[in-house]
Enzyme design. Sequence first.
Site, short mmCIF file in Angstrom:
data_model
loop_
_atom_site.label_atom_id
_atom_site.label_comp_id
_atom_site.label_asym_id
_atom_site.label_seq_id
_atom_site.Cartn_x
_atom_site.Cartn_y
_atom_site.Cartn_z
N HIS A 1 0.85 -1.18 0.00
CA HIS A 1 0.00 0.00 0.00
C HIS A 1 0.89 1.24 0.00
CE1 HIS A 1 -3.88 -1.97 1.75
NE2 HIS A 1 -3.29 -2.75 0.85
N GLU B 1 1.05 3.89 1.87
CA GLU B 1 1.61 4.27 3.17
C GLU B 1 2.76 3.36 3.58
OE1 GLU B 1 -2.86 5.19 3.16
OE2 GLU B 1 -1.56 3.56 2.49
N CYS C 1 -5.91 2.18 5.78
CA CYS C 1 -6.56 0.95 6.22
C CYS C 1 -5.93 0.50 7.54
CB CYS C 1 -6.42 -0.14 5.16
SG CYS C 1 -4.76 -0.84 5.06
#
Length: 159
Positions: free
Chosen positions: A56, A58, A86
């Site tokens: 992801h 991040e 998330c």
Amino acid sequence: MDTRVVDTAHLDRAVALAVDSVAHAGGPFGAVVVTADGQVFEGNNRVTQDNDPTAHAEVTAIRRACAALGTFDLTGATLYSSCEPCPMCLASALWARVHAVHYAADRYDAARAGFDDAAFYDFFDADPADRVMQVVHERTATATAPFDAWRALDSRVEY
């Protein structure tokens, strides 16, 4: 550090990274890590490009920051994300000791685009017997051996 003050330039950069990611076969997510001393590290969603469900934006930005700085500790850093992180990304930020997270779009915006994280949030809220994935504790005779070895290791690096 006042976490209510948002550097919109970094947040706008995270959004721009997300738009660029879409144009280059990535997912529509971007992130920027700004360290306490002002160094900037960027990441975009690379899940489909790398066949890595943990890639992801991040996590990618955190990995890049840690690799470049030679540390796993980003104390004082701020994470700017194009979208609400998330649970995995929030946990990664916690493990990295990130000070604050700021995001542009929220989980409901993502859901409308087909990225619905509700199942992940629901997983943690559900009774363990009702979860979509079984997580079973199977105690073995050697279950704590790794922790015994860790406690006995004089050269361990605490984290």
